[in-house]
Write a protein that holds these residues in place. Structure first.
Motif, PDB file in Angstrom:
ATOM      1  N   MET A   1       0.849  -1.278  -0.067  1.00 40.76           N
ATOM      2  CA  MET A   1       0.081   0.009   0.101  1.00 40.76           C
ATOM      3  C   MET A   1       0.933   1.150  -0.057  1.00 40.76           C
ATOM      4  O   MET A   1       1.876   1.327   0.729  1.00 40.76           O
ATOM      5  N   ARG A   2       0.421   2.260  -0.565  1.00 37.92           N
ATOM      6  CA  ARG A   2       1.236   3.573  -0.804  1.00 37.92           C
ATOM      7  C   ARG A   2       0.445   4.581  -0.259  1.00 37.92           C
ATOM      8  O   ARG A   2      -0.829   4.808  -0.372  1.00 37.92           O
ATOM      9  N   TYR A   3       1.097   5.439   0.748  1.00 33.16           N
ATOM     10  CA  TYR A   3       0.443   6.470   1.598  1.00 33.16           C
ATOM     11  C   TYR A   3       1.233   7.775   1.020  1.00 33.16           C
ATOM     12  O   TYR A   3       2.506   7.943   0.722  1.00 33.16           O
ATOM     13  N   GLN A   4       0.307   8.828   0.780  1.00 29.36           N
ATOM     14  CA  GLN A   4       1.021  10.048   0.328  1.00 29.36           C
ATOM     15  C   GLN A   4       0.008  11.142   1.303  1.00 29.36           C
ATOM     16  O   GLN A   4      -1.341  11.269   1.089  1.00 29.36           O
ATOM     17  N   PHE A   5       0.665  11.993   2.174  1.00 30.18           N
ATOM     18  CA  PHE A   5       0.131  12.802   2.801  1.00 30.18           C
ATOM     19  C   PHE A   5       0.534  14.387   2.559  1.00 30.18           C
ATOM     20  O   PHE A   5       1.589  14.574   2.153  1.00 30.18           O
ATOM     21  N   TYR A   6      -0.570  15.253   2.411  1.00 28.41           N
ATOM     22  CA  TYR A   6      -0.103  16.484   2.056  1.00 28.41           C
ATOM     23  C   TYR A   6      -0.451  17.236   3.520  1.00 28.41           C
ATOM     24  O   TYR A   6      -1.625  17.399   4.056  1.00 28.41           O
ATOM     25  N   ILE A   7       0.697  17.685   3.891  1.00 25.14           N
ATOM     26  CA  ILE A   7       0.642  18.260   5.627  1.00 25.14           C
ATOM     27  C   ILE A   7       0.690  19.686   5.838  1.00 25.14           C
ATOM     28  O   ILE A   7       1.125  20.494   5.056  1.00 25.14           O
ATOM     29  N   ASN A   8      -0.137  19.995   6.545  1.00 22.57           N
ATOM     30  CA  ASN A   8      -0.306  21.473   7.225  1.00 22.57           C
ATOM     31  C   ASN A   8       0.885  21.787   7.705  1.00 22.57           C
ATOM     32  O   ASN A   8       1.794  21.098   8.448  1.00 22.57           O
ATOM     33  N   PRO A   9       1.430  22.972   7.426  1.00 26.82           N
ATOM     34  CA  PRO A   9       3.002  23.476   8.038  1.00 26.82           C
ATOM     35  C   PRO A   9       2.966  23.508   9.365  1.00 26.82           C
ATOM     36  O   PRO A   9       4.100  23.782  10.074  1.00 26.82           O
ATOM     37  N   SER A  10       1.954  23.308  10.276  1.00 25.41           N
ATOM     38  CA  SER A  10       2.189  23.515  11.829  1.00 25.41           C
ATOM     39  C   SER A  10       3.096  22.727  12.207  1.00 25.41           C
ATOM     40  O   SER A  10       3.056  21.285  11.974  1.00 25.41           O
ATOM     41  N   PRO A  11       4.236  22.785  13.078  1.00 20.99           N
ATOM     42  CA  PRO A  11       5.231  21.958  13.409  1.00 20.99           C
ATOM     43  C   PRO A  11       4.757  21.097  14.322  1.00 20.99           C
ATOM     44  O   PRO A  11       4.931  19.648  14.141  1.00 20.99           O
ATOM     45  N   MET A  12       3.743  21.248  15.084  1.00 18.80           N
ATOM     46  CA  MET A  12       3.075  20.327  15.985  1.00 18.80           C
ATOM     47  C   MET A  12       2.283  19.082  15.264  1.00 18.80           C
ATOM     48  O   MET A  12       2.473  17.989  15.208  1.00 18.80           O
ATOM     49  N   ILE A  13       1.447  19.857  14.391  1.00 14.43           N
ATOM     50  CA  ILE A  13       0.707  18.818  13.466  1.00 14.43           C
ATOM     51  C   ILE A  13       1.509  18.057  12.629  1.00 14.43           C
ATOM     52  O   ILE A  13       1.053  16.684  12.511  1.00 14.43           O
ATOM     53  N   PHE A  14       2.426  18.456  12.095  1.00 17.50           N
ATOM     54  CA  PHE A  14       3.322  17.989  11.160  1.00 17.50           C
ATOM     55  C   PHE A  14       3.981  16.537  11.804  1.00 17.50           C
ATOM     56  O   PHE A  14       3.952  15.456  11.553  1.00 17.50           O
ATOM     57  N   SER A  15       4.511  16.840  13.316  1.00 17.62           N
ATOM     58  CA  SER A  15       5.102  16.006  13.821  1.00 17.62           C
ATOM     59  C   SER A  15       4.010  14.717  14.146  1.00 17.62           C
ATOM     60  O   SER A  15       4.368  13.629  14.183  1.00 17.62           O
ATOM     61  N   MET A  16       2.910  15.117  14.590  1.00 19.03           N
ATOM     62  CA  MET A  16       1.803  14.119  14.996  1.00 19.03           C
ATOM     63  C   MET A  16       1.450  13.369  13.744  1.00 19.03           C
ATOM     64  O   MET A  16       1.650  11.972  13.671  1.00 19.03           O
ATOM     65  N   VAL A  17       1.415  13.830  12.452  1.00 23.59           N
ATOM     66  CA  VAL A  17       1.147  13.169  11.383  1.00 23.59           C
ATOM     67  C   VAL A  17       2.194  12.134  10.801  1.00 23.59           C
ATOM     68  O   VAL A  17       1.886  11.032  10.564  1.00 23.59           O
ATOM     69  N   PHE A 184       9.997   8.730   0.008  1.00 23.02           N
ATOM     70  CA  PHE A 184      10.923   8.179  -1.116  1.00 23.02           C
ATOM     71  C   PHE A 184      11.094   6.663  -1.004  1.00 23.02           C
ATOM     72  O   PHE A 184      11.000   6.132  -1.970  1.00 23.02           O
ATOM     73  N   MET A 185      11.480   6.170  -0.058  1.00 21.90           N
ATOM     74  CA  MET A 185      11.697   4.790   0.386  1.00 21.90           C
ATOM     75  C   MET A 185      10.521   4.242   0.043  1.00 21.90           C
ATOM     76  O   MET A 185      10.490   2.798  -0.282  1.00 21.90           O
ATOM     77  N   ASN A 186       9.373   4.415   0.355  1.00 24.95           N
ATOM     78  CA  ASN A 186       8.107   3.849   0.029  1.00 24.95           C
ATOM     79  C   ASN A 186       7.525   4.006  -1.303  1.00 24.95           C
ATOM     80  O   ASN A 186       6.548   3.526  -1.627  1.00 24.95           O
ATOM     81  N   HIS A 187       8.218   5.035  -1.959  1.00 25.73           N
ATOM     82  CA  HIS A 187       7.849   5.107  -3.497  1.00 25.73           C
ATOM     83  C   HIS A 187       7.856   3.883  -4.360  1.00 25.73           C
ATOM     84  O   HIS A 187       8.861   3.356  -4.362  1.00 25.73           O
ATOM     85  N   VAL A 188       6.946   3.073  -5.083  1.00 30.69           N
ATOM     86  CA  VAL A 188       6.945   2.138  -5.936  1.00 30.69           C
ATOM     87  C   VAL A 188       7.327   2.396  -7.165  1.00 30.69           C
ATOM     88  O   VAL A 188       6.445   3.306  -7.856  1.00 30.69           O
ATOM     89  N   ASN A 189       8.138   2.116  -7.726  1.00 28.86           N
ATOM     90  CA  ASN A 189       8.795   2.237  -9.064  1.00 28.86           C
ATOM     91  C   ASN A 189       7.803   1.360  -9.897  1.00 28.86           C
ATOM     92  O   ASN A 189       7.650   0.486  -9.869  1.00 28.86           O
ATOM     93  N   PRO A 190       6.850   2.199 -10.784  1.00 28.55           N
ATOM     94  CA  PRO A 190       6.108   1.798 -11.793  1.00 28.55           C
ATOM     95  C   PRO A 190       6.885   0.894 -12.437  1.00 28.55           C
ATOM     96  O   PRO A 190       6.258  -0.278 -13.218  1.00 28.55           O
ATOM     97  N   TYR A 191       7.864   0.757 -13.088  1.00 23.90           N
ATOM     98  CA  TYR A 191       8.622  -0.038 -13.959  1.00 23.90           C
ATOM     99  C   TYR A 191       9.220  -1.365 -13.348  1.00 23.90           C
ATOM    100  O   TYR A 191       9.339  -2.228 -14.085  1.00 23.90           O
ATOM    101  N   THR A 192       9.191  -1.327 -12.162  1.00 20.60           N
ATOM    102  CA  THR A 192       9.649  -2.521 -11.368  1.00 20.60           C
ATOM    103  C   THR A 192       8.911  -3.277 -10.542  1.00 20.60           C
ATOM    104  O   THR A 192       8.778  -4.217 -10.174  1.00 20.60           O
ATOM    105  N   GLY A 193       7.770  -2.279 -10.115  1.00 15.57           N
ATOM    106  CA  GLY A 193       6.536  -2.819  -9.364  1.00 15.57           C
ATOM    107  C   GLY A 193       7.052  -2.918  -7.737  1.00 15.57           C
ATOM    108  O   GLY A 193       6.543  -3.445  -7.040  1.00 15.57           O
ATOM    109  N   LEU A 194       8.264  -2.330  -7.604  1.00 15.43           N
ATOM    110  CA  LEU A 194       8.984  -2.452  -6.324  1.00 15.43           C
ATOM    111  C   LEU A 194       9.160  -1.056  -5.687  1.00 15.43           C
ATOM    112  O   LEU A 194       9.793  -0.150  -6.269  1.00 15.43           O
ATOM    113  N   ALA A 195       8.953  -0.962  -4.258  1.00 20.26           N
ATOM    114  CA  ALA A 195       9.208   0.434  -3.832  1.00 20.26           C
ATOM    115  C   ALA A 195      11.068   0.272  -3.514  1.00 20.26           C
ATOM    116  O   ALA A 195      11.343  -0.849  -3.621  1.00 20.26           O
ATOM    117  N   TYR A 196      11.506   1.398  -3.440  1.00 17.91           N
ATOM    118  CA  TYR A 196      13.009   1.505  -3.213  1.00 17.91           C
ATOM    119  C   TYR A 196      13.375   0.641  -1.921  1.00 17.91           C
ATOM    120  O   TYR A 196      14.438   0.117  -1.818  1.00 17.91           O
TER     121      TYR A 196
END
Length: 868
Positions: A1-17, A184-196
């Motif tokens: 499974m692949r996760y992508q979060f778009y994060i509010n710049p608040s440092p506290m919220i950033f750290s919690m997420v 980045f490490m969880n990004h799945v390379n569509p050409y190999t089908g593998l996350a890095y």
């Protein structure tokens, strides 16, 4: 499974997420996917079989920055271009790739990964490398802007917002890096089908490119540990490396953060000399001494080299020596910086101080091919001795005078230039790769060639086109300035192998060629391409031989011919001894070979016309006889007869010949012909200061002299010892040295050298008191012989008898980088001074000074140095 979060710049919220995100990942990934580990001795091994990992290859940047933009501007398909270059990597035997990913192009300010054209191109590249069996070390964070050598663009990433300095210390920037590394490490390379994190060809992760920490150790450890944790929480188990060379006094702080190894670089000839360095630089690569190696061993750390090059050197002899020194230092993986995309090879705009491409720099590329063999075969930490005793090892031999690196074993014979060596065991040979002539291949072309044994009696021959440098490739380069051209033309080749000694046929197998032909006495005319050499004893269809190195048998990659107009190359000598014949050599490259080339020479006693003969390739020469080399000036022009009725005269480069009534440009090459007792110039401030090698200081200055075309080089040094911010524990060396290679000044005056008695220096002290310093002459083996001079405050001539010279220390110049590397050349030479081997002059402020004098300002003004 692949996760992508778009994060509010608040440092506290950033750290919690981020904390929640890490938890989700830990729940998702329960299995241990470790395929590489670092053992108790600090050696990377494969988990499957505990085998030591070795790897050698290149950096290559086409998915990003200048290379990517250039491809788009030139209308080049990026993926097709990468296909061809990756074939080069496989052809050269590389098994490793590294790049610092331009995070600034594939992230936003919060560290979210952007799926854009750059990430897609990078994914595709990793996929194509994997198909060829080439593994990777990935550096996800570069910190750099994406401009070089152009201005930076406004990019979306956190590096653009914060810059390198703030990225190392700003809490929000650090959170962005954690987020980015995780994604980045969880990004799945569509050409190999593998996350890095799951790709077994990704051997290791280097967190970032060249961080220059200036904070206290504890803060540095905390920063690095946070990034290590981000990678580990992604599920990655690859060894994590960190650059340890930009502040080596913090080495322990780096390893306290939980890294498994340190990364290194090596630029033994500095960077950015702006033209090709001349001389022997094997002293600069004698050893790779890691002064803090005890700390690395304490923490059981592995070592890899992320970048290296002998920058601004166009020769091929040096790279295997660097590979040897790396292995002696315990380094398992190394990647050259940086392989030029073939579509930029003619202009070398990406990194002008580096130049490497199989098509455009064939001899240098073959030298890297030998490096791969060194990494695969030279035992880790095995000492090969000290220069000059370390120039032969494990099948490798290095020959600086002949610009030759050679690898000669039972299975492989690789050479970078003409060689007289014979394969040590021809019957077991499976690969021949070379440039020029050897006992098994004679070839007049200027490209690399490869012979691979497919089976008994069948060899695959691949021939690259001719590469000719027509301008300085290391200068201020531009897309509008062609520095090298490619020519596809026929040359004779002779192949002398016992496996083919009954005669053989030559069958083209590359696209567009189909008809086979017979070799006559093992010789045949050939153009660039791929061929099968099939013994007459071999019976049967060879069409089954369809696969080669994970590709088609006929696969090859080279730029098209670019010789659309004539190119004339000649480096005249300015001064010669009288009564010595003078050989004039040129290169002439044109779409069609010339009908003839003549030298028109003249001195006070009359003129002479000489026909130039072709020596090899595009090289022609003629010799002015000694009776024309009398005291005075010889002026000459070179006339190329292109075809009937068409002539061009050089140096004017104008159509016509000097005998034409309307040929108006009478410019000519001019040589001073002098008696042997005339002095031999070593240094002239007016002409030579731009070519000096030495550390830059603000207090260095060139000022005009009292007469035209004269000058004084003013060397004022406030502090002989300068603390090194990248190595605060460095020993205090009170020395400032600079040198000039004088090989070109010796050409034509060699016979007069042994008659000289003194070094004469014209100069003065600039400090108000007398100034003491050392003048030394360095031979082509790197050893130096010198003595002290003491200047007064008025300009005068100061004599240093040659017979008084004694062995002195050679300073390694240009200064090698990283800065913890040795300052002086350590060698085992015992050869006495021989002025006939003179290569450079070295000036040093520091020798001869007492402890009090070393702390004072030093200053000298030099106008000329010569032998008399």
């Amino acid at each position: 499974m692949r996760y992508q979060f778009y994060i509010n710049p608040s440092p506290m919220i950033f750290s919690m997420v981020i904390a929640l995100l890490f938890c989700f990942t830990a729940l998702e990934s329960q299995r241990n996917n470790t395929h590489v580990y670092v053992d108790e001795q600090g050696i990377m091994r494969y988990t499957q079989n505990d085998e030591e990992i070795t790897g050698f290859g290149v950096n290559y940047t086409v998915p990003f920055a200048h290379a990517y933009r250039s491809a788009r501007k030139m209308g080049i398909d990026v993926k097709s271009a990468m296909d061809g270059d990756v074939y080069h990597f496989a052809r050269l035997g590389f098994d490793l790739f590294r790049v610092h990913v331009w995070d600034t192009e594939i992230s936003d300010t919060l560290g979210n990964l952007l799926n854009n054209e750059h990430l897609d191109a990078f994914d595709y590249l990793i996929h194509k490398l994997k198909e060829r069996g080439i593994r990777s070390v990935i550096t996800p964070i570069a910190f750099w802007g994406n401009g070089w050598p152009e201005p930076d663009e406004k990019t979306p990433g956190f590096s653009h917002k914060y810059g390198k300095n703030a990225s190392l210390t700003d809490p929000i920037a650090i959170l962005a890096q954690q987020n980015y590394l995780f994604q980045f490490m969880n990004h799945v390379n569509p050409y190999t089908g593998l996350a890095y994190k799951d790709d077994e060809t990704v051997l290791a992760v280097e967190i970032s490119n060249e961080p220059h920490h200036r904070e206290e150790a504890g803060k540095v450890t905390t920063y690095i540990k946070s990034l290590v944790n981000a990678i580990r929480r992604s599920g990655s188990t690859q060894p994590i490396f960190y650059n340890v060379t930009h502040a080596v006094h913090l080495a322990e702080a780096y390893f306290e953060a939980g890294i498994q190894g340190g990364t290194f670089q090596w630029y033994p000839t500095g960077l950015g000399y702006k033209k090709e360095l001349q001389g022997n630089y094997l002293p600069n690569v004698n050893h790779y001494d890691i002064v803090f190696d005890d700390i690395i061993k304490k923490y059981k750390g592995a070592k890899l080299v992320y970048e290296f090059d002998a920058a601004d050197i166009g020769r091929s002899y040096i790279y295997p020596a660097m590979a040897r020194s790396f292995r002696e230092a315990g380094i398992q993986l190394a990647t050259y910086f940086s392989y030029d995309p073939t579509f930029l090879g003619h202009v070398n705009t990406e990194y002008n101080t580096h130049y490497m491409n199989l098509a455009y720099t064939p001899q240098k590329a073959l030298s890297l091919m030998i490096c791969g063999e060194v990494f695969r075969n030279l035992p880790l930490y095995e000492n090969q001795g000290t220069y000059p005793d370390n120039q032969s090892f494990y099948g490798v031999s290095i020959d600086y005078p002949n610009d030759l690196a050679e690898y000669n074993t039972a299975e492989k014979f690789i050479y970078t230039n003409n060689t007289s060596s014979k394969p040590i065991e021809e019957e077991s040979l499976s690969l021949i790769a070379g440039f020029g002539n050897s006992s098994v291949v004679q070839y007049d072309g200027m490209g690399a060639y490869f012979l691979d044994k497919i089976e008994e009696g069948i060899w695959r021959l691949e021939v690259m086109p001719d590469a000719i440098w027509i301008d300085n490739p290391f200068g201020n380069n531009s897309p509008d300035q062609t520095l090298a051209v490619i020519h596809h033309r026929s040359w004779d080749m002779t192949v002398s192998l016992n496996d083919l000694n009954t005669g053989f046929s030559v069958t083209p197998v590359h696209k567009g060629f189909y008809k086979n032909f017979e070799a006559k006495e093992n010789t045949f005319s050939i153009k660039p391409g791929v061929y099968l050499l099939t013994s007459h004893n071999k019976i049967g269809d060879v069409q089954h031989l369809g696969i080669f190195k994970n590709g088609a048998l006929g696969e090859t990659y080279a730029p098209a011919s670019s010789v659309t107009e004539p190119h004339f190359i000649h480096e005249p000598v300015s001064e010669l001894s009288e009564k010595i014949p003078h050989n004039i050599t040129i290169q002439y490259i044109a779409p069609i070979a010339p009908q003839s080339i003549h030298v028109h020479a003249q001195n006070a006693n009359g003129g002479i016309v000489l026909k130039m003969e072709r020596n090899k390739g595009y090289e022609y020469s003629a010799t002015i006889p000694e009776d024309k080399m009398t005291h005075g000036f010889v002026r000459y022009q070179i006339v190329v007869h292109e075809h009937e009725g068409s002539y061009t005269t050089y140096p004017a480069g104008k159509k016509g010949k000097p005998s034409d009534w309307d040929f108006y440009d009478r410019s000519a090459y001019e040589i001073r012909v002098v008696p042997g007792e005339f002095s031999i110039e070593l240094f002239d401030a007016y002409a030579d200061v731009p070519h000096l090698m030495g550390p830059w200081r603000r207090t260095l200055k060139l000022v005009p002299g009292s007469i035209s075309q004269s000058a004084e080089y003013q060397v004022v040094i406030d502090n002989l010892f300068m603390p090194d911010s990248e190595n605060l524990n460095a020993p205090e060396i009170y020395d400032y040295s600079f040198k000039l290679n004088i090989s070109d000044k010796m050409q034509g005056r060699e016979n007069d050298l042994t008659h000289k008695k003194n070094i004469i220096l014209e100069g003065r002290s600039l400090t108000g008191n007398s100034a003491k310093f050392q003048v030394a002459l360095t031979m082509n083996n790197g050893s130096s012989f010198g003595g002290l001079l003491e200047l007064n405050t008025t300009v005068g001539k100061y004599y240093l008898p040659l017979e008084s010279l004694e062995p002195v220390k050679t300073v390694l110049l240009p200064r090698p980088y990283p800065t913890f590397l040795p300052y002086y050349f350590d060698h085992a030479l015992t050869i006495p001074f021989d002025i006939r081997q003179l290569e450079s002059v070295q000036i040093s402020l520091g020798p001869g000074l007492d402890e009090t004098e070393k702390l004072k300002q030093q200053g000298i003004g030099i106008q000329k140095i010569y032998l008399k």
